[in-house]
Design an enzyme around this catalytic site. Structure first.
Site, PDB file in Angstrom:
ATOM      1  CG  ASP A  30      39.192  40.327  47.413  1.00 47.96           C
ATOM      2  OD1 ASP A  30      38.476  40.687  46.466  1.00 47.96           O
ATOM      3  OD2 ASP A  30      40.085  41.041  47.902  1.00 47.96           O
ATOM      4  CG  ASP A  32      41.586  43.812  42.545  1.00 51.19           C
ATOM      5  OD1 ASP A  32      41.368  44.882  41.980  1.00 51.19           O
ATOM      6  OD2 ASP A  32      41.589  42.720  41.942  1.00 51.19           O
ATOM      7  CD  GLU A  39      41.969  47.093  45.843  1.00 49.87           C
ATOM      8  OE1 GLU A  39      41.023  47.006  45.033  1.00 49.87           O
ATOM      9  OE2 GLU A  39      42.023  46.450  46.900  1.00 49.87           O
ATOM     10  NE  ARG A  76      35.409  52.227  43.065  1.00 49.47           N
ATOM     11  CZ  ARG A  76      35.558  51.052  43.702  1.00 49.47           C
ATOM     12  NH1 ARG A  76      36.761  50.542  43.862  1.00 49.47           N
ATOM     13  NH2 ARG A  76      34.512  50.404  44.144  1.00 49.47           N
ATOM     14  CB  SER A 120      37.348  39.518  41.871  1.00 47.38           C
ATOM     15  OG  SER A 120      37.904  40.817  41.776  1.00 47.38           O
ATOM     16  N   GLY A 121      35.282  41.730  43.102  1.00 47.15           N
ATOM     17  CA  GLY A 121      34.634  42.958  42.672  1.00 47.15           C
ATOM     18  C   GLY A 121      35.422  43.665  41.590  1.00 47.15           C
ATOM     19  CE  LYS A 173      34.290  40.340  46.242  1.00 46.13           C
ATOM     20  NZ  LYS A 173      35.545  40.725  46.880  1.00 46.13           N
ATOM     21  CG  ASP A 196      41.610  43.414  50.805  1.00 42.95           C
ATOM     22  OD1 ASP A 196      41.878  44.623  50.717  1.00 42.95           O
ATOM     23  OD2 ASP A 196      41.033  42.794  49.898  1.00 42.95           O
ATOM     24  CG  ASN A 199      34.266  44.194  48.415  1.00 38.18           C
ATOM     25  OD1 ASN A 199      35.295  44.215  49.084  1.00 38.18           O
ATOM     26  ND2 ASN A 199      34.291  43.994  47.110  1.00 38.18           N
TER      27      ASN A 199
END
Length: 240
Positions: A30, A32, A39, A76, A120-121, A173, A196, A199
């Site tokens: 991941d 962030d 983030e 967001r 990554s999201g 992912k 972390d 997701n």
């Protein structure tokens, strides 16, 4: 088997004995709050005075309190409308840092013959730079739409669909990890997945070794390795 603390801040559970790094062929990170210290969506929101609002949604999503990650991300990103590319450049140069031990762990993995995937999201604006900076093999993240013409260089508050789909969420992912493993001709058991937030759990469950880094409680509880203090390179302590 109950979790065991190998050393202060390094907790193991359900881990096969005598693991070697060379047992694995792919490590997926991941971005962030795992490879990097921020983030990104929260920091971008700060440029338009909406960091607290966005950060609250991010925290709920990472804790697993929001079931629909895609909707939460769209919500967001909509609040980022009007942020400029120059604002994001400042975030990259002034706020974003690699987490401690990132370079050492990535270099150790590459030296052991592993390929390295960043999934990554977050956003390609940052992920592509991290990929180049660390010499990673693969990266997948979301694309922020940038307005052209009048007010060019500003975010529209939307994301751009890509060939693989619309948003890189937990399911994507996992799919990316499995697709890259298939591309490399390896089994999921030969993969390490590190994250972390909630997701990250789908790809962590699919991998042969799951690692939580300074993670949310639900992620720590399910990971085979939880690094609760120190840098990313503490993962190297588990290998013989």
């Amino acid at each position: 088997m109950s979790p065991q603390e190998l050393a202060p801040g390094l907790v193991l559970q359900h881990l096969p004995p005598h693991l070697k790094l060379t047992d694995f062929k792919l490590i997926a990170f991941d971005m962030d709050s795992t490879l990097i210290n921020i983030e990104c969506v929260d920091e971008i929101a700060d440029a338009v005075g909406k960091k607290a609002e966005v950060a609250a949604i991010t925290e709920a999503a990472m804790q697993g309190e929001i079931a629909d990650y895609k909707s939460s991300l769209r919500q967001r990103v909509a609040l980022l409308k009007g942020v400029t590319v120059a604002d994001m450049e400042l975030i990259y140069t002034q706020r974003l840092q690699l987490n401690p031990g990132a370079e050492r762990l990535v270099n150790a993995c590459k030296a052991a013959g592993l390929k390295v995937l960043l999934v990554s999201g977050g956003f390609t604006f940052f992920a592509d730079r991290i990929k180049a900076r660390l010499g990673l093999d693969f990266a997948r993240a979301n694309v922020l739409e940038i307005r052209s013409g009048v007010n060019c260089g500003e975010l529209t508050g939307r994301m751009v669909d890509q060939s693989w789909g619309d948003i890189c969420d937990g399911a994507e992912k996992r799919r990316t990890l499995l697709d890259v493993a298939s591309l490399l001709g390896i089994e999921p058991t030969q993969c390490i997945a590190m994250g972390d937030g909630a997701n990250d759990l789908p790809m962590m469950r699919a991998a042969g070794l799951s690692v939580a880094y300074h993670a949310k409680p639900a992620v720590r509880e399910q990971a085979q390795v939880a690094i609760n203090s120190g840098g990313l390179d503490r993962l190297l302590e588990i290998f013989t």
